[in-house]
Scaffold this active site. Structure first.
Site, mmCIF file in Angstrom:
data_model
loop_
_atom_site.group_PDB
_atom_site.id
_atom_site.type_symbol
_atom_site.label_atom_id
_atom_site.label_comp_id
_atom_site.label_asym_id
_atom_site.label_seq_id
_atom_site.Cartn_x
_atom_site.Cartn_y
_atom_site.Cartn_z
ATOM 1 N N LYS A 114 46.809 -15.040 28.171
ATOM 2 C CA LYS A 114 48.216 -14.631 28.065
ATOM 3 C C LYS A 114 48.286 -13.249 27.423
ATOM 4 O O LYS A 114 48.102 -13.110 26.212
ATOM 5 C CB LYS A 114 49.021 -15.604 27.201
ATOM 6 C CG LYS A 114 50.522 -15.304 27.272
ATOM 7 C CD LYS A 114 51.292 -15.770 26.066
ATOM 8 C CE LYS A 114 51.465 -14.720 25.016
ATOM 9 N NZ LYS A 114 52.242 -13.533 25.416
ATOM 10 N N GLU A 130 41.672 -12.177 15.399
ATOM 11 C CA GLU A 130 41.540 -10.733 15.110
ATOM 12 C C GLU A 130 42.932 -10.253 14.724
ATOM 13 O O GLU A 130 43.809 -10.154 15.587
ATOM 14 C CB GLU A 130 41.068 -9.974 16.358
ATOM 15 C CG GLU A 130 39.703 -10.378 16.864
ATOM 16 C CD GLU A 130 38.569 -9.769 16.063
ATOM 17 O OE1 GLU A 130 38.838 -9.096 15.056
ATOM 18 O OE2 GLU A 130 37.416 -9.987 16.455
ATOM 19 N N CYS A 146 44.807 -1.550 15.304
ATOM 20 C CA CYS A 146 44.665 -2.519 14.207
ATOM 21 C C CYS A 146 43.885 -1.904 13.052
ATOM 22 O O CYS A 146 44.166 -2.165 11.900
ATOM 23 C CB CYS A 146 43.993 -3.779 14.711
ATOM 24 S SG CYS A 146 42.458 -3.438 15.567
ATOM 25 N N GLU A 191 51.304 -3.427 6.787
ATOM 26 C CA GLU A 191 50.904 -2.782 8.038
ATOM 27 C C GLU A 191 52.158 -2.271 8.753
ATOM 28 O O GLU A 191 53.109 -3.019 8.968
ATOM 29 C CB GLU A 191 50.195 -3.798 8.935
ATOM 30 C CG GLU A 191 49.673 -3.162 10.208
ATOM 31 C CD GLU A 191 49.019 -4.168 11.154
ATOM 32 O OE1 GLU A 191 49.575 -5.267 11.338
ATOM 33 O OE2 GLU A 191 47.970 -3.830 11.724
HETATM 34 P P1 NAD Z 1 51.928 -10.351 17.806
HETATM 35 O O1 NAD Z 1 51.221 -11.233 16.846
HETATM 36 O O2 NAD Z 1 53.388 -10.246 17.713
HETATM 37 O O3 NAD Z 1 51.628 -10.818 19.307
HETATM 38 C C1 NAD Z 1 50.315 -10.947 19.805
HETATM 39 C C2 NAD Z 1 50.322 -11.951 20.942
HETATM 40 O O4 NAD Z 1 50.706 -13.217 20.433
HETATM 41 C C3 NAD Z 1 51.304 -11.609 22.066
HETATM 42 O O5 NAD Z 1 50.712 -11.958 23.299
HETATM 43 C C4 NAD Z 1 52.477 -12.530 21.741
HETATM 44 O O6 NAD Z 1 53.253 -12.858 22.881
HETATM 45 C C5 NAD Z 1 51.760 -13.749 21.203
HETATM 46 N N1 NAD Z 1 52.572 -14.609 20.348
HETATM 47 C C6 NAD Z 1 53.653 -14.254 19.600
HETATM 48 N N2 NAD Z 1 54.140 -15.353 18.965
HETATM 49 C C7 NAD Z 1 53.344 -16.396 19.308
HETATM 50 C C8 NAD Z 1 53.340 -17.786 18.983
HETATM 51 N N3 NAD Z 1 54.244 -18.320 18.173
HETATM 52 N N4 NAD Z 1 52.369 -18.578 19.518
HETATM 53 C C9 NAD Z 1 51.432 -18.043 20.336
HETATM 54 N N5 NAD Z 1 51.411 -16.756 20.709
HETATM 55 C C10 NAD Z 1 52.343 -15.930 20.190
HETATM 56 O O7 NAD Z 1 51.188 -8.947 17.708
HETATM 57 P P2 NAD Z 1 51.567 -7.613 18.499
HETATM 58 O O8 NAD Z 1 52.833 -7.087 17.909
HETATM 59 O O9 NAD Z 1 51.482 -7.845 19.965
HETATM 60 O O10 NAD Z 1 50.325 -6.683 18.099
HETATM 61 C C11 NAD Z 1 50.277 -5.998 16.905
HETATM 62 C C12 NAD Z 1 49.398 -6.726 15.908
HETATM 63 O O11 NAD Z 1 48.116 -6.976 16.475
HETATM 64 C C13 NAD Z 1 49.131 -5.877 14.673
HETATM 65 O O12 NAD Z 1 49.233 -6.675 13.534
HETATM 66 C C14 NAD Z 1 47.688 -5.423 14.869
HETATM 67 O O13 NAD Z 1 47.009 -5.104 13.690
HETATM 68 C C15 NAD Z 1 47.097 -6.597 15.555
HETATM 69 N N6 NAD Z 1 45.862 -6.232 16.276
HETATM 70 C C16 NAD Z 1 44.663 -6.638 15.754
HETATM 71 C C17 NAD Z 1 43.468 -6.261 16.389
HETATM 72 C C18 NAD Z 1 42.127 -6.686 15.837
HETATM 73 O O14 NAD Z 1 41.126 -6.577 16.551
HETATM 74 N N7 NAD Z 1 42.045 -7.146 14.607
HETATM 75 C C19 NAD Z 1 43.511 -5.483 17.551
HETATM 76 C C20 NAD Z 1 44.762 -5.096 18.044
HETATM 77 C C21 NAD Z 1 45.935 -5.479 17.395
#
Ligand code: NAD
Length: 514
Positions: free
Chosen positions: A206, A281, A315, A417
């Site tokens: 997803k 992650e 990230c 962040e």
């Molecule tokens: P997010 O957590 O809002 O969403 C990530 C994914 O999770 C999306 O596909 C979203 O639709 C899904 N999601 C949201 N709510 C959910 C739920 N209740 N149940 C299951 N899935 C759900 O994050 P974002 O805004 O898309 O991305 C930014 C974040 O990602 C930042 O915190 C960033 O640091 C982190 N990030 C981490 C890494 C790493 O390797 N550590 C890499 C890239 C981004």
């Protein structure tokens, strides 16, 4: 010009002559996938019949539609992935053949680079240079890297008492659910998809509902490369509508998640009911630490690309720069100059270094974080404003590269962040103080250390609690180097040999020879 290493890394410091200047970067409409999921080897409309819009961040207009998935679609995809996992066509495929399929996927990604890069820039707002020269080529490299592993996933032989032999076998986990974010849509998915396929798993992916196009194309290219139907499925849609049913689904054995710490926490809680394996992650607030004896110019470049690359939507962004007092004022002046020269504009415009941030929520939250920084009394030395009017003519999520100096390490600006182009700079006196400030957040994803005294830098790197430490560089990634977090930045590792552990179970076999 940039050397070949640019194709293997992301986040490289970009000299002026590499800023979005490839002549073929005129914007043309990408070839879009259908507004459908990819299930069991074919496009599949959402059970609800609903779609939702993907927004182009530079104009705030819908540029295409994606299928709005629900639990019913997740179930279809999980059933298909489960059946494919049982199917001897995949289960018993000779490793060399599986390796060739992964290698072919890399070739197809290279052949489709321009279209994939266009999709990525339209979905995320990142520059054409970043999409076409960095992200998509790196995706292909990662498939090649894991294609190499397929034939080398071996077990061991263990001495046992008496006339017995012990063996360990590495077996795939089963159906792997993957939930990915919007900042590097194809790359973050590849970090999971490539090792999972290499180990013989099947997949329900997803992508973020805001950036789904390249995941859909990746599954289509996988089918073209020879993946049997059902091995690689993509269900598009929202976090609660699609992500939650994935986390709850009994046929999905593992969830590999990249995203925010808050959602990661929820996923771990929800996964407990079906005892899924979980890899998380998550977010970061990574310190980039500059000692007075650093190569000054390289460190200023590392500090600015560490935060402005990909609009700070990284990230591991070096969002806190800690600078030793002796060079603090000069360093601030240099950072100011670089920020002033960082051109913000449309992803396909020539000379642009930074596109618009990815979406409306992000635009609002980054601007709110800037206002908070001002209110907290940090000294604003660069940027601090929206560029929606001046750059976008009233539309587009454009924000100035922003730098705050004299940031209190305990303040919200230094602790939370932001995931945008906002840098917090703090002075320090001694290495002990730098270490204490560096560790003073809940995260532990990455860190940078700058000093010409490599012994000192390595000694410091050893003490840092972070999943990745860059020494005299920042934001470089290689398919062979594992990536993941300490503390609330998550657990488990993507990339490198470590990723294979995340997608295999160890089976022990005791053979009695009597
Ligand atoms: P997010 O957590 O809002 O969403 C990530 C994914 O999770 C999306 O596909 C979203 O639709 C899904 N999601 C949201 N709510 C959910 C739920 N209740 N149940 C299951 N899935 C759900 O994050 P974002 O805004 O898309 O991305 C930014 C974040 O990602 C930042 O915190 C960033 O640091 C982190 N990030 C981490 C890494 C790493 O390797 N550590 C890499 C890239 C981004």
């Amino acid at each position: 010009m940039c050397g070949p290493w640019v194709f293997l890394t992301i986040g490289i410091p970009m000299p002026a002559d590499t800023a979005n200047q490839e002549k073929s970067c005129q914007m043309t409409t990408p070839e879009y996938p259908p507004a459908a999921h990819f299930i069991n080897g074919d496009w599949a409309e959402a059970a609800s019949g609903e779609t939702s819009a993907s927004i182009y961040p530079a104009t705030e207009e819908a540029h295409c539609q994606i299928a709005a998935g629900t639990a019913e679609d997740v179930d279809r995809a999980a059933q298909a992935a489960h059946a494919a996992f049982q199917n001897p066509k995949w289960r018993q495929m000779p490793p060399a053949k599986r390796a060739r399929i992964l290698w072919r996927m890399a070739e197809l990604i290279d052949e489709n680079r321009e279209n994939l890069a266009r999709c990525e820039s339209m979905d995320t707002g990142k520059t054409w240079f970043d999409s076409s020269k960095i992200e998509i080529p790196l995706v292909a490299e990662i498939f090649r890297y894991f294609a190499g592993w397929v034939t080398k996933i071996d077990g061991g032989v263990v001495p046992l008492p008496g006339n017995s032999i012990g063996m360990t076998l590495r077996e795939p986990v089963g159906v792997c659910g993957m939930i990915t974010p919007w900042n590097f849509p194809m790359l973050m998915a590849t970090w999971k998809v490539a090792p999972a396929l290499a180990c013989g798993n099947t997949i329900v992916l997803k992508p973020s509902e805001q950036t789904s196009l390249t995941a859909l194309w990746m599954a289509k290219l996988g089918a073209e490369a020879g993946l049997p139907p059902g091995v690689f499925n993509v269900v598009t849609g929202g976090g609660r509508a699609v992500g939650t049913p994935m986390v709850q689904h009994p046929l999905i054995s593992k969830i590999s998640f990249t995203g925010s710490t808050e959602v990661g926490r929820m996923i771990q809680r929800e996964s407990a009911n079906t005892l899924k394996r979980v890899t998380l992650e998550l977010g970061g607030k990574s310190p980039n630490i500059v000692f007075a004896d650093a190569d000054f110019k390289a460190a200023t470049r590392g500090a600015t690309t560490g935060i402005f690359y990909n609009k700070g939507e990284v990230c591991a962004a070096g969002s806190r720069v800690l600078v030793q007092r002796e060079i603090y004022d000069d360093f601030l002046e240099a950072l100011q100059k670089i920020a002033a020269k960082t051109t913000v504009g449309g992803p396909f415009d020539e000379g642009v270094r930074m596109g618009p941030v990815c979406n409306a929520d992000q635009y609002e939250s980054v601007l709110a974080a800037i206002e908070n920084g001002k209110a907290e009394g940090a000294r604003l030395i660069a940027g601090g404003n929206s560029l929606r009017d001046s750059v976008g003519g009233g539309k587009g999520y454009f924000i100035e590269p922003t730098i705050f100096a004299d940031v209190d390490p305990k303040s919200k600006l230094a602790q939370e962040e932001i995931f945008g182009p906002v840098l917090a700079v703090t002075p320090f006196e001694t290495p002990e103080e730098a270490l204490q400030i560096a560790h003073d957040t809940r995260y532990g994803l990455a860190a940078g250390v700058w000093s010409k005294d490599v012994g000192k830098a390595l000694g410091f790197a050893k003490q840092l609690r972070a999943g990745t430490v860059w020494v005299n560089t920042y934001n470089l990634y290689d398919p062979g180097l594992p990536f993941g977090g300490f503390n609330e930045s998550g657990f488990g590792r993507d990339l490198g040999k470590d990723a294979l552990a995340a997608y295999t179970e160890t089976k022990s076999v005791w053979v009695n020879l009597d």
